[in-house]
Design an enzyme around this catalytic site. Structure first.
Site, PDB file in Angstrom:
ATOM      1  N   CYS A  66      12.821 -37.970 -10.933  1.00 32.55           N
ATOM      2  CA  CYS A  66      11.428 -38.660 -11.151  1.00 32.55           C
ATOM      3  C   CYS A  66      10.577 -38.549  -9.854  1.00 32.55           C
ATOM      4  O   CYS A  66       9.870 -39.104  -9.717  1.00 32.55           O
ATOM      5  CB  CYS A  66      11.658 -39.806 -11.993  1.00 32.55           C
ATOM      6  SG  CYS A  66      12.572 -40.862 -10.915  1.00 32.55           S
ATOM      7  N   HIS A  72     -15.761  -8.999   0.704  1.00 29.41           N
ATOM      8  CA  HIS A  72     -14.807  -9.853   1.191  1.00 29.41           C
ATOM      9  C   HIS A  72     -14.515 -11.200   0.684  1.00 29.41           C
ATOM     10  O   HIS A  72     -13.465 -11.716   0.365  1.00 29.41           O
ATOM     11  CB  HIS A  72     -14.884  -9.656   2.716  1.00 29.41           C
ATOM     12  CG  HIS A  72     -13.874 -10.598   3.607  1.00 29.41           C
ATOM     13  ND1 HIS A  72     -14.212 -12.098   3.818  1.00 29.41           N
ATOM     14  CD2 HIS A  72     -12.880 -10.309   3.975  1.00 29.41           C
ATOM     15  CE1 HIS A  72     -13.046 -12.689   4.294  1.00 29.41           C
ATOM     16  NE2 HIS A  72     -12.104 -11.543   4.396  1.00 29.41           N
ATOM     17  N   GLY A 125      -8.154  -7.457   4.569  1.00 26.58           N
ATOM     18  CA  GLY A 125      -9.049  -7.235   5.943  1.00 26.58           C
ATOM     19  C   GLY A 125      -8.453  -8.211   6.967  1.00 26.58           C
ATOM     20  O   GLY A 125      -9.154  -8.083   8.237  1.00 26.58           O
ATOM     21  N   LYS A 161       0.935  -1.246   0.048  1.00 24.17           N
ATOM     22  CA  LYS A 161       0.028  -0.053   0.024  1.00 24.17           C
ATOM     23  C   LYS A 161       0.871   1.281   0.135  1.00 24.17           C
ATOM     24  O   LYS A 161       0.692   2.367  -0.567  1.00 24.17           O
ATOM     25  CB  LYS A 161      -0.888  -0.093   1.165  1.00 24.17           C
ATOM     26  CG  LYS A 161      -2.100   1.122   1.219  1.00 24.17           C
ATOM     27  CD  LYS A 161      -2.916   0.990   2.444  1.00 24.17           C
ATOM     28  CE  LYS A 161      -3.766  -0.075   2.225  1.00 24.17           C
ATOM     29  NZ  LYS A 161      -4.575  -0.408   3.432  1.00 24.17           N
ATOM     30  N   SER A 197      18.750 -40.701 -12.238  1.00 28.29           N
ATOM     31  CA  SER A 197      17.705 -39.866 -12.071  1.00 28.29           C
ATOM     32  C   SER A 197      17.597 -39.712 -10.487  1.00 28.29           C
ATOM     33  O   SER A 197      17.531 -40.712  -9.793  1.00 28.29           O
ATOM     34  CB  SER A 197      16.350 -40.850 -12.794  1.00 28.29           C
ATOM     35  OG  SER A 197      15.138 -40.037 -12.579  1.00 28.29           O
ATOM     36  N   ARG A 214      -3.210  -1.223  -6.399  1.00 31.94           N
ATOM     37  CA  ARG A 214      -2.150  -2.286  -6.652  1.00 31.94           C
ATOM     38  C   ARG A 214      -2.406  -3.224  -7.723  1.00 31.94           C
ATOM     39  O   ARG A 214      -3.567  -3.109  -8.270  1.00 31.94           O
ATOM     40  CB  ARG A 214      -2.079  -3.174  -5.272  1.00 31.94           C
ATOM     41  CG  ARG A 214      -3.505  -3.766  -5.237  1.00 31.94           C
ATOM     42  CD  ARG A 214      -3.690  -4.575  -3.893  1.00 31.94           C
ATOM     43  NE  ARG A 214      -4.939  -4.921  -3.751  1.00 31.94           N
ATOM     44  CZ  ARG A 214      -5.748  -5.108  -2.664  1.00 31.94           C
ATOM     45  NH1 ARG A 214      -5.184  -4.854  -1.330  1.00 31.94           N
ATOM     46  NH2 ARG A 214      -7.005  -5.569  -2.568  1.00 31.94           N
ATOM     47  N   GLY A 264      15.586 -39.616  -7.218  1.00 33.69           N
ATOM     48  CA  GLY A 264      14.236 -40.086  -6.419  1.00 33.69           C
ATOM     49  C   GLY A 264      14.211 -39.189  -5.262  1.00 33.69           C
ATOM     50  O   GLY A 264      14.570 -39.927  -4.377  1.00 33.69           O
ATOM     51  N   THR A 265      13.635 -38.096  -5.644  1.00 30.04           N
ATOM     52  CA  THR A 265      13.742 -37.347  -4.421  1.00 30.04           C
ATOM     53  C   THR A 265      12.574 -37.456  -3.494  1.00 30.04           C
ATOM     54  O   THR A 265      12.905 -36.862  -2.092  1.00 30.04           O
ATOM     55  CB  THR A 265      13.599 -35.791  -4.992  1.00 30.04           C
ATOM     56  OG1 THR A 265      12.390 -35.896  -5.768  1.00 30.04           O
ATOM     57  CG2 THR A 265      14.528 -35.286  -5.538  1.00 30.04           C
ATOM     58  N   MET A 324      -5.451  -7.436   8.645  1.00 30.74           N
ATOM     59  CA  MET A 324      -4.882  -6.602   9.660  1.00 30.74           C
ATOM     60  C   MET A 324      -5.929  -5.173  10.032  1.00 30.74           C
ATOM     61  O   MET A 324      -6.970  -5.383   9.483  1.00 30.74           O
ATOM     62  CB  MET A 324      -3.530  -6.372   9.210  1.00 30.74           C
ATOM     63  CG  MET A 324      -2.693  -7.464   9.329  1.00 30.74           C
ATOM     64  SD  MET A 324      -0.913  -6.999   8.911  1.00 30.74           S
ATOM     65  CE  MET A 324      -1.230  -6.419   7.262  1.00 30.74           C
ATOM     66  N   TYR A 358      16.149 -32.923 -17.230  1.00 29.18           N
ATOM     67  CA  TYR A 358      14.949 -32.846 -17.331  1.00 29.18           C
ATOM     68  C   TYR A 358      14.154 -33.202 -16.100  1.00 29.18           C
ATOM     69  O   TYR A 358      15.043 -33.658 -15.062  1.00 29.18           O
ATOM     70  CB  TYR A 358      14.368 -33.969 -18.377  1.00 29.18           C
ATOM     71  CG  TYR A 358      14.664 -35.347 -18.083  1.00 29.18           C
ATOM     72  CD1 TYR A 358      13.582 -36.051 -17.144  1.00 29.18           C
ATOM     73  CD2 TYR A 358      15.720 -36.295 -18.341  1.00 29.18           C
ATOM     74  CE1 TYR A 358      14.089 -37.378 -16.563  1.00 29.18           C
ATOM     75  CE2 TYR A 358      16.015 -37.256 -17.694  1.00 29.18           C
ATOM     76  CZ  TYR A 358      15.058 -38.015 -17.093  1.00 29.18           C
ATOM     77  OH  TYR A 358      15.302 -39.255 -16.450  1.00 29.18           O
ATOM     78  N   ARG A 364      -3.271   3.120   8.779  1.00 28.57           N
ATOM     79  CA  ARG A 364      -3.705   1.839   8.003  1.00 28.57           C
ATOM     80  C   ARG A 364      -2.375   0.848   7.955  1.00 28.57           C
ATOM     81  O   ARG A 364      -1.209   1.209   7.563  1.00 28.57           O
ATOM     82  CB  ARG A 364      -3.938   2.229   6.444  1.00 28.57           C
ATOM     83  CG  ARG A 364      -5.006   3.363   6.413  1.00 28.57           C
ATOM     84  CD  ARG A 364      -5.227   3.855   5.046  1.00 28.57           C
ATOM     85  NE  ARG A 364      -6.408   4.715   4.839  1.00 28.57           N
ATOM     86  CZ  ARG A 364      -7.339   4.190   4.404  1.00 28.57           C
ATOM     87  NH1 ARG A 364      -7.703   3.089   3.964  1.00 28.57           N
ATOM     88  NH2 ARG A 364      -8.613   5.190   4.536  1.00 28.57           N
TER      89      ARG A 364
HETATM   90  C1  PEP Z   1      11.481 -41.491  -5.270  1.00 28.55           C
HETATM   91  O1  PEP Z   1      11.856 -42.202  -4.494  1.00 28.55           O
HETATM   92  O2  PEP Z   1      11.540 -40.359  -5.571  1.00 28.55           O
HETATM   93  C2  PEP Z   1      10.979 -42.360  -6.731  1.00 28.55           C
HETATM   94  C3  PEP Z   1      10.663 -41.841  -7.683  1.00 28.55           C
HETATM   95  O3  PEP Z   1      10.685 -43.389  -6.398  1.00 28.55           O
HETATM   96  P1  PEP Z   1       9.396 -44.172  -5.505  1.00 28.55           P
HETATM   97  O4  PEP Z   1       8.668 -42.992  -5.221  1.00 28.55           O
HETATM   98  O5  PEP Z   1       8.764 -45.223  -6.522  1.00 28.55           O
HETATM   99  O6  PEP Z   1      10.117 -44.676  -4.434  1.00 28.55           O
END
Ligand code: PEP
Ligand code: MG
Length: 893
Positions: A845, A451, A100, A22, A777, A335, A779-780, A102, A865, A91
């Site tokens: 992945c 609102h 609304g 603001k 790859s 804004r 595997g998060t 605060m 990727y 204000r």
């Molecule tokens: C991972 O672990 O990120 C993965 C893609 O494998 P999964 O989910 O099948 O264990």
């Protein structure tokens, strides 16, 4: 000493961190010559200091005094001067708008004495006393923490005594009496008198605004909108202008375009003879902004001119608040306005076509989250549906749920798994928890700027508002629609936030136009929104560096992913092919007592696997398909231990031999923590024949397609590798099988062999592993659970929400990559893997592959990727494009 106070002439729109949205925009408007009442902004630094230390920083008082003096000089009046008082508003205004949530206090500077001066100067005694009662009311509630109900009750009492419905019908004498009543409420509940010193009033109000940063609803809103908790709010002290001086005055809100569709035109609401938040609160009925042309042509024309100036200046949709004081127009806020997902895409392209922004900027003006919203299904009303009302389409979407009439019920019902629609006459900031819990919101009053509308749009929640054909009885927990249809708590309704129509019962849904476009069944030039999506996606695809692959395990999913723009499959989870009827074959494999029995089970599985792979490779012809060998522990394919024990125990001597064997196997394979047991590469190395069978099925499927003149590109991926030795042994075995298949078929397909990086040790020894792995790859999912040491299946429900409350995470690390921890492992593995094997192809992945913020991270780290579920593919494409455009921009800057 740092500077804590900025005059409006000193700031600009880029100082939002310091001056809040603001304050920064008031400064910007002041500097481009728009009529803004003079004022100054106290910085977010001062607020953060106050919240940390419990007192204002040294020097703030003097700075405020100096700026107040300048303000008094500009206005030619002194704050609270008994003869002719200057009044100010105090204000809130944080970096991100929190509608609304605060506090704000208006009319600071009025006292028992100066109210008389105001009456004299304005020539309007009623106005002066109304302003004074509003001050005591707002101050009492906000600054002194008195329950607002006490004031409301007194006001209602005054109206009842007089026999009038609206507070505008109260006379000066009534309001004078009300002021006395309000002062008594203050004395009783705050144990102090309403302060008469104007500077005292101002200082207390400033502190109250600082403190309102930590009000419950503000905290909840921030969590919902993912606004960081440590930003603090700025405070704007602005000379008061009055919209409640009579019928030649008023106040309103407007958008430069329709925030629902993006269409250009006049969108807004105006309320004659009103002050402050009366419009947004939806308390009194507003008139459409167009009517202002008839009421006050000069102000209307000037407003239209200002709205054009603002759009050209901000090159975007703006929303504004304004007040007209006796025919003079004042701008109180602007804004860049919140908008629906559809409007975001449309407006971005309209602005390109108007020559205000270029395509890269257009891509940056939209987000993957907005695109995801456009992919939600919409109602199919071609069948038998019962329409009960049509009102304002405030925030799009198709929501179905059971009706509830208050916020607490919405939360309680949603907690037990019900889908609910929150129905209210109008909403206020206290309804926020219910709005979050509900599928959609329906109100019987208020317009596009009420609102309910503003908050729902901000959250992407379906909302229909202003359904004045409905009589809502919140006490009786029911509403009545035209024709006498009564809908009670628990009845199901469907609300369409795109058309504003309300239906009785559950209406079925169909794919949205945008999904039909991605499916290829709707041409891009058929509808303005789809055309805008098409142009933006085309530019994002040109700009992006990251490839986008899909996680898919069957032909139809792969085909869809390809239609949605995937250029490969980043993860085939082969265990998904062992479910259903095939589970028995896996059972036979596990129960096999001899090599012959085991081989027979594998031989039965192999042709089925080959068929699966052929289907997938065919759907992805010409693109890489990364096939992961079986990952989960074997007991996942067997019956539940408890169930089976009970069955065998109950059967006693009659238990079948099969069940006994099965129970024995289940006991043998039982693991305390299957996540860290016999799974992944360990399984592949220890169960003889499994790897061979899967690799042979892959190679044979590819050979078959190659012979048929196709271009299959399978890749073999080893799961859960922790050390290069695991990789080397599995690679050696796989290569043997590949050679054997090549000899049998005469086809020599190139089939790379690589690994998942999903164990911290693999990330830390990636340089070694890359000697044997031809690709990585990430595997998060597993990498996150093992890095944090918490199980992905157990913790989200168990303690994530308190962890988020305590600020330990901003968002679940299973949703958005934890850049500092897990992300650091990704960085190390990428660098060290490529140091060993230059040009090593690397993707991700895990679920993070389709998460917008994570896509930006993977782009920055230099992965090749991301891979995500087919429906997230367009989202990842868009975000990869945005990330590339922004990083290219920052390189040249
Ligand atoms: C991972 O672990 O990120 C993965 C893609 O494998 P999964 O989910 O099948 O264990
Ligand atoms: Mg995994």
């Amino acid at each position: 000493m740092p500077k804590f106070v900025y005059d409006f002439t000193e700031g600009n729109k880029d100082l939002k961190d310091l001056l809040g949205g603001k304050g920064a925009n008031l400064a910007e408007m002041t500097n481009i010559g728009l009529p803004v009442p003079p004022g100054f902004t106290i910085t977010t630094d001062a607020c953060r200091y106050y919240l940390t230390h419990g007192r204002t920083p040294e020097g703030l008082d003097n700075e405020v005094a100096a700026h107040l003096e300048d303000l008094e000089q500009a206005m030619g009046r002194k704050l609270g001067d008994p003869g002719d008082p200057l009044l100010v508003s105090v204000r809130s205004g944080a970096k991100f708008s929190m509608p609304g949530m605060m506090e704000t206090v208006l009319n600071i500077g009025l006292s028992d004495e100066s109210v008389l001066g105001l009456a004299k100067q304005s020539g309007n005694e009623r106005f002066a006393w109304d302003a004074y009662r509003r001050l005591i009311q707002m101050f009492g509630k906000t600054v002194l923490g008195i329950d607002g109900e006490h004031f409301e009750d007194a006001l209602d009492g005054a109206k009842q005594a007089k026999g009038v419905a609206s507070d505008t019908q109260l006379t000066a004498e009534d309001l004078k009496a009300l002021v006395s009543a309000f002062k008594e409420i203050v004395a009783e509940h705050a144990k102090r008198d309403f302060p008469q010193d104007p500077r005292d009033q101002m200082d207390l109000a400033i502190k109250a605004v600082f403190e309102s940063w930590n009000a419950d609803r503000a905290i909840l809103y921030r969590r919902q909108e993912r606004i960081p908790a440590d930003l603090g709010t700025a405070v704007n002290v602005v000379a008061m202008v009055f919209g409640n001086l009579g019928d030649d005055s008023g106040t309103g809100v407007a958008f430069t375009r329709d925030p629902g569709t993006g269409a250009q035109g006049v969108y807004g609401d105006y309320l004659q003879n009103a002050q402050g938040e009366d419009v947004v609160a939806g308390i009194r009925n507003t008139v459409p902004l167009q009517d202002l042309e008839r009421l006050d042509k000069a102000s209307y024309d000037q407003l239209m001119q200002i709205m054009r100036t603002l759009e050209n200046h901000y090159k975007d949709l703006c929303d504004i608040e304004f007040t007209i004081e006796r025919g003079k127009l004042w701008m109180l806020q602007t804004r860049v306005g919140k908008r629906t997902a559809a409007a975001a895409f449309r407006i971005a392209i309209q602005l390109v076509d108007q020559g205000l922004i270029d395509m890269d900027e257009a891509v940056n003006r939209v987000s993957g989250d907005e695109l995801a919203r456009l992919m939600f299904p919409r109602f199919d009303v071609s069948g038998d549906v019962t329409r009960i009302a049509k009102a304002i389409s405030a925030s799009p979407g198709a929501a179905v749920g059971k009706v509830v009439f208050d916020s607490a019920a919405a939360v309680a019902w949603a907690d037990r798994g019900e889908r609910v629609i929150l129905v209210r006459r109008e909403t206020n900031p206290d309804d926020l928890p219910g709005m979050i819990a509900a599928q959609g919101v329906l109100t019987s009053r208020g317009g596009k700027t009420s609102h309910a509308a503003v908050v729902a749009r901000g959250m992407g929640k379906t909302c229909v508002c202003g359904a004045d054909e409905l009589t809502v009885d919140t006490r009786g927990k029911k509403f009545t629609a035209p024709g006498g249809v009564v809908v009670s708590e628990g009845d199901v309704i469907s609300i369409d936030g795109t058309s504003g129509v309300v239906y009785l019962g559950e209406v079925p849904v169909v794919a949205s136009n945008v999904v039909q476009y991605f499916e290829g069944t709707l041409a891009p030039d058929n509808d303005e929104l789809v055309a805008a999506v098409h142009r933006i996606m085309t530019r994002a695809d040109e700009a992006r560096r990251l490839g986008v692959h899909a996680n898919a395990d069957n032909g139809p999913d792969c085909a869809r992913a390809r239609r949605f723009g995937a250029t490969g499959v980043g993860l085939v989870r082969t265990e998904h092919m062992f479910l259903g009827e095939r589970r028995q074959l896996v059972e036979r494999l596990i129960l096999a007592g001899t090599d012959e029995q085991r081989q027979a089970a594998l031989d039965a599985l192999e042709p089925l696997q080959r068929g699966d792979f052929e289907e997938i490779l065919e759907a992805m012809d010409g693109y890489p398909v990364t096939i992961r060998l079986i990952d989960p522990p074997l007991h996942e394919f067997l019956p539940d231990l408890t169930d089976l024990s009970v069955k065998v125990a109950l059967a006693g001597d009659d238990a079948t031999e099969h069940d006994r064997q099965l129970l024995e196997a289940v006991r043998r394979l039982h693991e305390q923590n299957p996540m860290l047991g016999l799974r992944g590469v360990r399984l592949v190395l220890l169960i003889p024949g499994l790897l061979d069978m899967q690799v042979r099925a892959i190679a044979a499927a590819a050979a078959e397609l190659t012979k048929a003149g196709r271009d299959p590109r399978p890749e073999i991926m080893i799961p859960l590798t922790a050390t290069v030795q695991e990789m080397e042994i599995s690679r050696e075995r796989a290569e043997k099988v590949l050679q054997a298949v090549a000899a049998e078929t005469g086809v020599h397909d190139e089939i790379p062999i690589g690994t998942m990086i999903e164990v911290p040790r693999a990330a830390l020894t990636a340089g070694e592993i890359a000697r044997s792995a031809e690709f990585f790859s990430f595997g998060t999912n597993d990498l996150t659970q093992m890095t944090w040491g918490f199980s992905r299946d157990d913790v989200e429900g168990a303690f994530f929400s308190p962890y988020i409350d305590m600020g330990i995470f901003g968002v679940s690390p299973f949703e958005t990559i934890d850049a500092d921890g897990v992300g650091r492992l990704v960085r190390i593995a990428t660098e060290e893997g490529r140091a060993t094997r230059p040009g090593l192809h690397i993707g991700v992945c895990g679920e993070h592959g389709g998460d917008p913020a994570s896509v930006w991270f993977f782009n920055e780290v230099g992965l090749d990727y991301v891979s995500c579920s087919p429906f997230r593919v367009p989202i990842a494409r868009l975000e990869a494009g945005r990330a590339a455009i922004v990083s290219a921009g920052s390189d040249t800057r």
